[in-house]
Design a protein around this motif. Structure first.
Motif, PDB file in Angstrom:
ATOM      1  N   ALA A  38       0.837  -1.201   0.000  1.00 36.97           N
ATOM      2  CA  ALA A  38       0.000   0.000   0.000  1.00 36.97           C
ATOM      3  C   ALA A  38       0.874   1.254   0.000  1.00 36.97           C
ATOM      4  O   ALA A  38       0.586   2.217  -0.725  1.00 36.97           O
ATOM      5  CB  ALA A  38      -0.934   0.002   1.213  1.00 36.97           C
ATOM      6  N   MET A  42       1.686   4.708  -3.151  1.00 38.88           N
ATOM      7  CA  MET A  42       1.404   6.117  -2.859  1.00 38.88           C
ATOM      8  C   MET A  42       2.360   7.041  -3.593  1.00 38.88           C
ATOM      9  O   MET A  42       3.410   6.614  -4.079  1.00 38.88           O
ATOM     10  CB  MET A  42       1.536   6.356  -1.343  1.00 38.88           C
ATOM     11  N   ASP A  46       3.648  11.130   0.086  1.00 37.79           N
ATOM     12  CA  ASP A  46       2.817  10.325   0.991  1.00 37.79           C
ATOM     13  C   ASP A  46       3.559   9.068   1.444  1.00 37.79           C
ATOM     14  O   ASP A  46       3.426   8.639   2.590  1.00 37.79           O
ATOM     15  CB  ASP A  46       1.510   9.918   0.319  1.00 37.79           C
ATOM     16  N   THR A  68      -3.927  -3.929   6.176  1.00 37.06           N
ATOM     17  CA  THR A  68      -4.563  -2.833   5.451  1.00 37.06           C
ATOM     18  C   THR A  68      -6.019  -2.781   5.867  1.00 37.06           C
ATOM     19  O   THR A  68      -6.636  -3.791   6.202  1.00 37.06           O
ATOM     20  CB  THR A  68      -4.444  -2.997   3.924  1.00 37.06           C
ATOM     21  N   TYR A  70      -9.405  -0.781   4.445  1.00 35.62           N
ATOM     22  CA  TYR A  70      -9.910   0.017   3.324  1.00 35.62           C
ATOM     23  C   TYR A  70      -8.759   0.473   2.428  1.00 35.62           C
ATOM     24  O   TYR A  70      -8.745   1.597   1.922  1.00 35.62           O
ATOM     25  CB  TYR A  70     -10.726   1.219   3.812  1.00 35.62           C
ATOM     26  N   MET A  72      -5.765   1.187   3.350  1.00 37.59           N
ATOM     27  CA  MET A  72      -4.816   2.051   4.055  1.00 37.59           C
ATOM     28  C   MET A  72      -3.976   1.227   5.023  1.00 37.59           C
ATOM     29  O   MET A  72      -4.474   0.252   5.595  1.00 37.59           O
ATOM     30  CB  MET A  72      -5.561   3.115   4.869  1.00 37.59           C
ATOM     31  N   ARG A  87      -3.748   7.530   6.410  1.00 35.10           N
ATOM     32  CA  ARG A  87      -4.441   7.788   5.142  1.00 35.10           C
ATOM     33  C   ARG A  87      -3.626   8.802   4.357  1.00 35.10           C
ATOM     34  O   ARG A  87      -3.391   9.920   4.823  1.00 35.10           O
ATOM     35  CB  ARG A  87      -5.848   8.331   5.404  1.00 35.10           C
ATOM     36  N   ASP A  88      -3.196   8.400   3.189  1.00 34.67           N
ATOM     37  CA  ASP A  88      -2.400   9.295   2.352  1.00 34.67           C
ATOM     38  C   ASP A  88      -3.271  10.387   1.743  1.00 34.67           C
ATOM     39  O   ASP A  88      -4.478  10.220   1.566  1.00 34.67           O
ATOM     40  CB  ASP A  88      -1.674   8.510   1.261  1.00 34.67           C
ATOM     41  N   LYS A  91      -5.436   9.593  -1.389  1.00 33.13           N
ATOM     42  CA  LYS A  91      -6.598   8.697  -1.314  1.00 33.13           C
ATOM     43  C   LYS A  91      -7.889   9.428  -1.666  1.00 33.13           C
ATOM     44  O   LYS A  91      -8.722   8.914  -2.389  1.00 33.13           O
ATOM     45  CB  LYS A  91      -6.700   8.060   0.065  1.00 33.13           C
TER      46      LYS A  91
END
Length: 139
Positions: A38, A42, A46, A68, A70, A72, A87-88, A91
């Motif tokens: 994940a 990004m 991020d 992870t 959702y 994230m 959360r980046d 997103k």
């Protein structure tokens, strides 16, 4: 060993415990891999923030399991409940990334307390504050 004694090996309970532990180790390994995947997806800015958050959480609360949530990076307690997540900004096309804490985090302070923090960069002081919050969240 005498010929009259039979080697019975592990009991059913011991085998079940070993299988459960193997599942835990596999889930942790898969969770770590999923979090790193994940982060790799990004934007560079991020990703840098996310990797620092990941390192801080792992060091401050080694009992949390990376996974992870959702899509994230998130960190769950022994009951599988997500305690905190990253959360980046990309997103939801926001101008800042976010470090959030769920209700399973022990951050309660009176009748009102913050559960999310906007992140644009991390200073040493920010990193120390995050480490303190993560430790408090799992206490």
């Amino acid at each position: 060993m005498s010929p009259s004694k039979k080697n019975e090996g592990f009991s059913a309970e011991e085998k079940a415990a070993m299988r459960a532990r193997a599942r835990e180790l596999k889930a942790a390994a898969e969770g770590e891999s999923a979090v790193l995947d994940a982060l790799d997806g990004m934007s560079p800015k991020d990703r840098v923030l996310g990797k620092r958050i990941h390192a801080i959480v792992k060091k401050s609360a080694p009992g949390l399991t990376p996974k992870t949530w959702y899509g994230m990076p998130a960190y769950a307690n022994k009951d599988g409940k997500v305690v905190c997540f990253y959360r980046d900004a990309g997103k939801f096309k926001e101008r800042y990334a976010m470090l959030g804490f769920n209700d399973s985090a022990g951050l309660d302070d009176g009748s009102m307390w913050p559960v999310a923090f906007a992140l644009t960069k991390l200073t040493k002081a920010d990193e120390a504050r995050i480490a303190k919050l993560v430790k408090q969240a799992v206490s």
